[in-house]
Scaffold this active site. Structure first.
Site, short mmCIF file in Angstrom:
data_model
loop_
_atom_site.label_atom_id
_atom_site.label_comp_id
_atom_site.label_asym_id
_atom_site.label_seq_id
_atom_site.Cartn_x
_atom_site.Cartn_y
_atom_site.Cartn_z
N ASP A 97 0.52 -1.08 0.29
CA ASP A 97 0.32 -0.14 0.25
C ASP A 97 0.99 1.59 0.25
O ASP A 97 0.41 2.06 -0.17
CB ASP A 97 -0.62 0.48 1.76
CG ASP A 97 -2.39 -1.23 1.14
OD1 ASP A 97 -2.47 -1.38 0.12
OD2 ASP A 97 -2.33 -1.43 2.67
N SER B 195 -9.18 -5.66 -7.93
CA SER B 195 -7.64 -5.32 -8.42
C SER B 195 -7.77 -5.02 -9.78
O SER B 195 -7.78 -6.37 -10.18
CB SER B 195 -6.82 -6.55 -7.44
OG SER B 195 -5.06 -5.64 -8.12
N ARG C 227 -4.74 -5.80 -11.44
CA ARG C 227 -3.53 -6.86 -12.07
C ARG C 227 -4.25 -7.98 -11.74
O ARG C 227 -4.17 -8.63 -12.71
CB ARG C 227 -2.52 -6.48 -10.94
CG ARG C 227 -2.38 -7.40 -10.58
CD ARG C 227 -0.69 -6.97 -9.42
NE ARG C 227 -1.83 -7.61 -8.52
CZ ARG C 227 -1.89 -8.23 -7.34
NH1 ARG C 227 -1.71 -9.40 -8.26
NH2 ARG C 227 -2.67 -8.47 -6.31
N ARG C 228 -5.13 -7.73 -10.47
CA ARG C 228 -6.02 -9.27 -11.07
C ARG C 228 -6.76 -9.79 -11.76
O ARG C 228 -6.93 -10.82 -12.45
CB ARG C 228 -6.36 -9.91 -9.45
CG ARG C 228 -5.57 -9.56 -8.99
CD ARG C 228 -6.43 -9.56 -6.85
NE ARG C 228 -5.44 -9.79 -5.33
CZ ARG C 228 -5.10 -8.99 -4.58
NH1 ARG C 228 -7.02 -8.61 -4.35
NH2 ARG C 228 -4.44 -9.26 -3.26
N ARG D 133 -15.31 -3.92 -2.11
CA ARG D 133 -14.34 -3.39 -1.56
C ARG D 133 -14.43 -3.61 0.30
O ARG D 133 -15.68 -3.79 0.22
CB ARG D 133 -14.78 -1.67 -1.53
CG ARG D 133 -14.14 -0.98 -3.08
CD ARG D 133 -12.37 -0.94 -3.21
NE ARG D 133 -12.05 -0.74 -1.91
CZ ARG D 133 -11.76 0.78 -1.79
NH1 ARG D 133 -12.26 1.33 -2.17
NH2 ARG D 133 -11.41 0.84 -0.50
N ARG E 108 -15.44 -8.11 3.71
CA ARG E 108 -16.01 -8.35 1.85
C ARG E 108 -16.17 -10.04 2.25
O ARG E 108 -16.84 -10.31 1.39
CB ARG E 108 -14.23 -8.63 1.67
CG ARG E 108 -13.92 -7.50 0.32
CD ARG E 108 -12.57 -7.29 -0.37
NE ARG E 108 -11.57 -6.06 -0.12
CZ ARG E 108 -10.63 -6.21 -0.71
NH1 ARG E 108 -10.39 -7.13 -1.00
NH2 ARG E 108 -10.20 -4.52 -0.36
N CYS F 245 -1.30 1.88 -8.52
CA CYS F 245 -3.19 1.72 -8.55
C CYS F 245 -3.41 1.07 -9.88
O CYS F 245 -4.47 0.44 -9.87
CB CYS F 245 -3.64 1.95 -7.72
SG CYS F 245 -3.29 0.97 -5.68
C1 DPM Z 1 -3.46 -2.79 -3.21
C2 DPM Z 1 -4.78 -3.70 -3.73
C3 DPM Z 1 -4.90 -4.57 -3.25
C4 DPM Z 1 -4.97 -3.56 -1.67
C5 DPM Z 1 -4.29 -3.68 -5.80
C6 DPM Z 1 -3.08 -5.34 -5.94
C7 DPM Z 1 -6.26 -4.80 -3.67
C8 DPM Z 1 -7.34 -4.87 -4.09
C9 DPM Z 1 -9.41 -5.85 -3.37
C10 DPM Z 1 -2.37 -1.94 -3.86
N1 DPM Z 1 -3.26 -2.74 -1.84
O1 DPM Z 1 -3.24 -5.83 -4.91
O2 DPM Z 1 -3.16 -5.53 -7.56
O3 DPM Z 1 -8.96 -7.08 -3.95
O4 DPM Z 1 -9.76 -5.42 -4.16
C11 DPM Z 1 -4.55 -4.45 0.39
C12 DPM Z 1 -4.65 -6.25 0.77
C13 DPM Z 1 -3.52 -6.30 1.95
C14 DPM Z 1 -2.46 -5.31 1.70
C15 DPM Z 1 -5.60 -7.20 1.19
C16 DPM Z 1 -5.43 -7.43 -0.52
C17 DPM Z 1 -2.82 -7.33 2.85
C18 DPM Z 1 -1.98 -8.51 2.12
C19 DPM Z 1 -0.31 -7.67 2.00
C20 DPM Z 1 -5.25 -4.07 -0.42
N2 DPM Z 1 -3.28 -4.53 1.09
O5 DPM Z 1 -4.82 -7.66 -1.80
O6 DPM Z 1 -6.24 -8.98 -0.93
O7 DPM Z 1 -0.59 -6.75 3.28
O8 DPM Z 1 0.23 -7.83 1.31
#
Ligand code: DPM
Length: 375
Positions: free
Chosen positions: A91, A139, A141-142, A159, A165, A253
């Site tokens: 993040d 995401s 990316r995903r 979100r 979620r 992002c």
């Molecule tokens: C960022 C993304 C997401 C988070 C974008 C990405 C996921 C958003 C979503 C930059 N921050 O990954 O491509 O799933 O809709 C976030 C999570 C964590 C930190 C949750 C997650 C926990 C895992 C960690 C949200 N930020 O990705 O499921 O500590 O790396």
């Protein structure tokens, strides 16, 4: 700024954290690492909400601000009301605000993404889900990578914090599965909900995913010293390379960028990819520090000036622990070289198109229909 109100002198370390369950668990992890090594210190945790916690009705990429989950915490660091803040490294933007650095990157949890199925589909995989199943993720990316690999699936934004979620998945009939970071799911204690871990051929993970970062003021030497003891060196090497890759691509992002990194016997190997939003285009590359030695082998003592800089240089925000400068520099160069090779192969256009498609468009001014009435 290391006067009486800061640092270790008054033996109270003030930690800033977001208030979600996951953020608090992460903060406790860092606090415990520090407390184990410094039993004389007292820790106080201050929680706050960030913009990313408050705006829940928009996809992350559409909110259009960097530092979504970090800005308010950084303001508290800046005004001195806290000494350190704990973040998920992924993040944290690759450029930090003036005066802020990452003093420690801690050991990475499983960095992969995972699928968590709705209870009625728990014995399925993404490949076996019925056509048209809706997968929740915000995401890009995903979504881009999984659309490419599993064209029969649909993707919708979801979100909210992890608790919200998961409740949306289990209680509703909208989503068949969620894609989440394994790290968050594991830290929440929900490991048994993981249905499928995604390997790099289906979904490369986000830069920094799974690692915790501790941010502090760059001139707070007492805190930097304290943090240098909880640094996990291989994770730092991997994530510096990943952040340099992202920084050089100028991703964020709003663009689908993924990585998969290994560190073995001090050798870092980064694989990175860039996708068009719909997944139809893909540019990937892989590079190992063994093969990128031309750049920087060892110049840790470069030009040792008469005046020692008070603060070590930071690499995409990360301050190398004492003695680690040359390895960190090497990892940093690795990420840059890999990114440049992808840019040459056409990643630049793909990223620009993704960004343009995501740009926040100014609201269209209502067409004034002026009727002039003759009176
Ligand atoms: C960022 C993304 C997401 C988070 C974008 C990405 C996921 C958003 C979503 C930059 N921050 O990954 O491509 O799933 O809709 C976030 C999570 C964590 C930190 C949750 C997650 C926990 C895992 C960690 C949200 N930020 O990705 O499921 O500590 O790396």
């Amino acid at each position: 700024m290391s006067d009486e109100s800061n640092g270790t002198k008054n033996k109270v370390i003030r930690i800033g954290s977001r208030d979600s369950t996951l953020a608090m668990k992460q903060t406790y992890t860092v606090r415990d690492l520090l407390a184990n090594q410094n039993p004389e210190l007292v820790f106080e945790i201050t929680t706050m909400k960030t913009k990313g916690d408050k705006i829940l009705d928009k996809a992350l990429s559409k909110i259009g601000s960097k530092s979504l989950f970090t800005k308010e915490l950084e303001m508290a660091l800046e005004d001195g009301s806290v000494d350190i803040v704990v973040h998920s490294l992924k993040d944290l933007p690759t450029t930090l605000p003036e005066g802020m650095v990452i003093g420690a990157v801690c050991e990475r949890e499983d960095p992969r993404d995972v699928a968590v199925m709705h209870p009625s589909y728990k014995s399925e995989t993404l490949a076996s889900l019925p056509s048209g199943s809706v997968i929740g993720t915000s995401s890009l990316r995903r979504e881009a990578q999984l659309k490419r690999k599993y064209p029969h699936l649909k993707f919708e934004s979801v979100r909210g914090n992890l608790n919200t979620r998961l409740a949306k998945l289990d209680k509703g009939d909208k989503y068949t599965a969620l894609i989440l970071a394994a790290a968050g799911v594991i830290r929440m204690g929900w490991e048994e909900r993981i249905t499928q871990a995604l390997e790099k051929d289906s979904c490369m993970y986000a830069v920094g995913q799974g690692a915790l970062a501790v941010e502090c003021r760059e001139n707070d030497q007492d805190i930097l010293d304290l943090l240098s003891h909880i640094v996990h060196k291989p994770t730092t090497m991997a994530t510096v390379a990943e952040r340099a890759f992202m920084f050089t691509l100028e991703g964020g992002c709003s663009a689908p960028v993924g990585v998969s990194t290994k560190v073995e016997d001090g050798v870092v190997t980064v694989e990175g990819g860039v996708w068009s939003l719909d997944g139809s285009e893909e540019i990937k590359g892989i590079l190992s520090s063994k093969d990128n030695e031309s750049l920087d082998s060892d110049n840790s003592s470069e030009g040792t000036p008469a005046k020692q800089p008070r603060v070590s240089p930071a690499f995409c925000g990360i301050v190398p622990a004492p003695g680690e400068l040359s390895k960190i520099k090497q990892s940093y160069e690795l990420g840059i070289t890999l990114a440049k090779s992808l840019l040459e192969k056409g990643a630049k256009r793909i990223l620009e198109e993704a960004k343009a498609a995501n740009a926040i468009k100014p609201p269209i001014a209502p067409q004034a229909s002026v009727t002039v009435k003759a009176s």
